[in-house]
Design a protein around this motif. Structure first.
Motif, PDB file in Angstrom:
ATOM      1  N   VAL A  55       0.835  -1.197   0.000  1.00 56.78           N
ATOM      2  CA  VAL A  55       0.000   0.000   0.000  1.00 56.78           C
ATOM      3  C   VAL A  55       0.874   1.254   0.000  1.00 56.78           C
ATOM      4  O   VAL A  55       1.927   1.288   0.642  1.00 56.78           O
ATOM      5  N   HIS A  56       0.435   2.256  -0.757  1.00 58.36           N
ATOM      6  CA  HIS A  56       1.106   3.565  -0.809  1.00 58.36           C
ATOM      7  C   HIS A  56       0.053   4.612  -0.466  1.00 58.36           C
ATOM      8  O   HIS A  56      -0.952   4.726  -1.167  1.00 58.36           O
ATOM      9  N   LEU A  57       0.268   5.356   0.609  1.00 57.95           N
ATOM     10  CA  LEU A  57      -0.701   6.337   1.075  1.00 57.95           C
ATOM     11  C   LEU A  57      -0.477   7.730   0.514  1.00 57.95           C
ATOM     12  O   LEU A  57      -1.272   8.635   0.773  1.00 57.95           O
ATOM     13  N   GLN A  58       0.606   7.915  -0.243  1.00 55.48           N
ATOM     14  CA  GLN A  58       0.904   9.217  -0.833  1.00 55.48           C
ATOM     15  C   GLN A  58       1.428   8.997  -2.253  1.00 55.48           C
ATOM     16  O   GLN A  58       1.932   7.924  -2.566  1.00 55.48           O
ATOM     17  N   PRO A  59       1.312  10.016  -3.113  1.00 53.31           N
ATOM     18  CA  PRO A  59       1.734   9.852  -4.507  1.00 53.31           C
ATOM     19  C   PRO A  59       3.233   9.593  -4.672  1.00 53.31           C
ATOM     20  O   PRO A  59       3.646   8.873  -5.575  1.00 53.31           O
ATOM     21  N   ALA A  60       4.049  10.163  -3.790  1.00 53.84           N
ATOM     22  CA  ALA A  60       5.498   9.977  -3.844  1.00 53.84           C
ATOM     23  C   ALA A  60       6.069  10.276  -2.462  1.00 53.84           C
ATOM     24  O   ALA A  60       5.445  11.005  -1.677  1.00 53.84           O
ATOM     25  N   PRO A  61       7.255   9.735  -2.139  1.00 51.33           N
ATOM     26  CA  PRO A  61       7.862  10.025  -0.834  1.00 51.33           C
ATOM     27  C   PRO A  61       8.017  11.535  -0.623  1.00 51.33           C
ATOM     28  O   PRO A  61       8.383  12.266  -1.536  1.00 51.33           O
ATOM     29  N   GLY A  62       7.705  11.990   0.568  1.00 52.85           N
ATOM     30  CA  GLY A  62       7.830  13.411   0.889  1.00 52.85           C
ATOM     31  C   GLY A  62       6.611  14.236   0.541  1.00 52.85           C
ATOM     32  O   GLY A  62       6.515  15.391   0.935  1.00 52.85           O
ATOM     33  N   GLU A  63       5.663  13.668  -0.195  1.00 57.17           N
ATOM     34  CA  GLU A  63       4.442  14.397  -0.543  1.00 57.17           C
ATOM     35  C   GLU A  63       3.360  14.087   0.472  1.00 57.17           C
ATOM     36  O   GLU A  63       3.407  13.069   1.150  1.00 57.17           O
ATOM     37  N   PRO A  64       2.353  14.972   0.579  1.00 60.50           N
ATOM     38  CA  PRO A  64       1.284  14.712   1.558  1.00 60.50           C
ATOM     39  C   PRO A  64       0.458  13.487   1.161  1.00 60.50           C
ATOM     40  O   PRO A  64       0.357  13.159  -0.027  1.00 60.50           O
ATOM     41  N   PRO A  65      -0.142  12.814   2.144  1.00 54.89           N
ATOM     42  CA  PRO A  65      -0.955  11.634   1.840  1.00 54.89           C
ATOM     43  C   PRO A  65      -2.216  12.016   1.065  1.00 54.89           C
ATOM     44  O   PRO A  65      -2.647  13.170   1.091  1.00 54.89           O
ATOM     45  N   PHE A  66      -2.796  11.017   0.381  1.00 51.84           N
ATOM     46  CA  PHE A  66      -4.030  11.237  -0.365  1.00 51.84           C
ATOM     47  C   PHE A  66      -5.145  11.703   0.570  1.00 51.84           C
ATOM     48  O   PHE A  66      -5.888  12.620   0.244  1.00 51.84           O
ATOM     49  N   VAL A  67      -5.272  11.057   1.741  1.00 53.72           N
ATOM     50  CA  VAL A  67      -6.258  11.450   2.756  1.00 53.72           C
ATOM     51  C   VAL A  67      -5.627  11.308   4.140  1.00 53.72           C
ATOM     52  O   VAL A  67      -4.677  10.558   4.321  1.00 53.72           O
ATOM     53  N   GLN A  68      -6.192  12.064   5.109  1.00 52.07           N
ATOM     54  CA  GLN A  68      -5.703  12.019   6.481  1.00 52.07           C
ATOM     55  C   GLN A  68      -6.885  11.865   7.425  1.00 52.07           C
ATOM     56  O   GLN A  68      -8.020  12.217   7.065  1.00 52.07           O
TER      57      GLN A  68
END
Length: 142
Positions: free
Chosen positions: A77-90
């Protein structure tokens, strides 16, 4: 494995009485599990639901019975588009129906997981980079 092979395996599982199917080829393994085998609760269907396609009716009754978003397949699972970027949802964030919640990487393919209905994300139950099983809860909605 080719997409045609995967589709054939999915169709074979759907047409059989088996609860799950595992297929290995050239070091890759594909594991398919029916929702009923995962212990997913189903609600009583209305007469209109009986006329719908079986898969669509199952998805709708499952959505009513659960306030959790479940992983549709095994993968990372990947919760954000790329490392260091904000997650899709919080947690605490409102999510619209169809909104991208995360992606699951399986066999070098990225599969989007979207909200099936509007709601507020109460809890994220996994962390980025974690392996998840099909049917494992990913998010809890309120």
């Amino acid at each position: 494995m080719k997409q045609e092979q995967i589709k054939t395996l999915i169709d074979a599982l759907a047409a059989s009485d088996l609860a799950e199917l595992e297929y290995s080829e050239n070091g890759s393994t594909l594991r398919l599990v029916k929702l009923s085998a995962l212990g997913v609760a189903t609600a009583v269907r209305s007469p209109s639901a009986a006329r719908k396609a079986p898969r669509q009716a199952l998805e709708e009754t499952t959505a009513v019975a659960s306030t959790e978003c479940l992983a549709p397949l095994f993968g990372v699972v990947h919760l954000q588009p790329a490392p260091g970027e904000p997650p899709f949802v919080q947690p605490g964030q409102a999510a619209e129906a169809g909104q991208l919640l995360c992606v699951i990487e399986a066999m070098k393919m990225f599969n989007e997981v979207r909200a099936d209905r509007a709601g507020t994300v109460q809890q994220v139950l996994v962390h980025s980079g974690q392996e998840v099983e099909a049917g494992q809860p990913l998010f809890r909605f309120g």
